[in-house]
Design a protein around this motif. Sequence first.
Motif, short mmCIF file in Angstrom:
data_model
loop_
_atom_site.label_atom_id
_atom_site.label_comp_id
_atom_site.label_asym_id
_atom_site.label_seq_id
_atom_site.Cartn_x
_atom_site.Cartn_y
_atom_site.Cartn_z
N GLU A 133 -9.62 3.51 -0.71
CA GLU A 133 -8.64 2.51 -1.13
C GLU A 133 -8.78 2.24 -2.62
O GLU A 133 -9.88 2.11 -3.14
N PRO B 55 0.83 -1.21 0.00
CA PRO B 55 0.00 0.00 0.00
C PRO B 55 0.86 1.26 0.00
O PRO B 55 1.89 1.33 0.68
N GLU C 152 -3.88 3.94 -0.43
CA GLU C 152 -4.77 4.15 0.70
C GLU C 152 -4.70 5.60 1.15
O GLU C 152 -3.62 6.20 1.19
#
Length: 303
Positions: free
Chosen positions: A240, A164, A235
């Motif tokens: 997201e 992420p 994120e």
Amino acid sequence: MHFIAHKSVFYPLTFEEFLWAAQQPLLVKAFDELNLSKVAHEKLFGMLVDYCYVGGMPEAVGAWFGFSDTQGLSIIERTERVSKIHDALIAGYERDFGKYSKTIATHQINAIFRNVPRQLAQHIDDSVKRFKFKDVIENASRYQQLVGPIDWLEKCKLVSKCHPVDSQPKSPLPALSKENIFKLFFFDVGLLGHLLGLSYNEHREQSFNYKGYIAENFVQSELVAQQSGPTCSWEHARSEIEFIYKSSTDALIPIEVKSGKRTRAKSLSVYVQRYAPQKTIKLVGSTGSIDDPKALVLPLYFT
């Protein structure tokens, strides 16, 4: 064990190669031509459901499509053969853990191998979350205690990471990721379902409402086969984006994966407002649309 080679790295068959194995030239043509008609979509999505059950391991694919002595089998016989092959493959991998993991404890590798599907299955209608280290191996709850078996499985191509990014995606993407924060995906979507005990009927009954983690693992596997390495997601607060893909022109393209009962639609809008990407892609269970080349909406199987 035979695999299809991509860029000198070996992976299970992709969905496109699964179509080739089906020996249905009209379906391959519809796929190649990006056919978004309802008729083509129903047949291609049906093949995707089959692929998510069978996976891309050549032995399983061979049993499914009736190679050699399996021609003329009923659907029950075909699923039973595929299930037995899945059992044998899993057993073979677990035997190999002991043979080839010279410095990593076999039980630790096996614990991670079995835990990845369990953690993925916790996310039915939402995006897959970061891999949790706690309660995977006894008396281990930190990344440094699990990094050995995780890295071993990754090097063997049995799991893959998605890192992420919590800031504006920029190239090189790996520079924005953190070593100890990642999602973990399984290398073959068929074996993933098998380890979770999903039957062929359960796959079929989901129809166009595929469970989120199955769809996301499918997309991850397709992207890894294309780019031979970890992927990245994005994120920010409660927003997201499942994947950020670097194209051949170096554009960073957000890819949103929508499936099942998941109705979250704000994340892509938030991303567009913040970063104004050249292109966006949404992968869905419906026929999609390519009317706006800067905002493609495509069926999952076109990953």
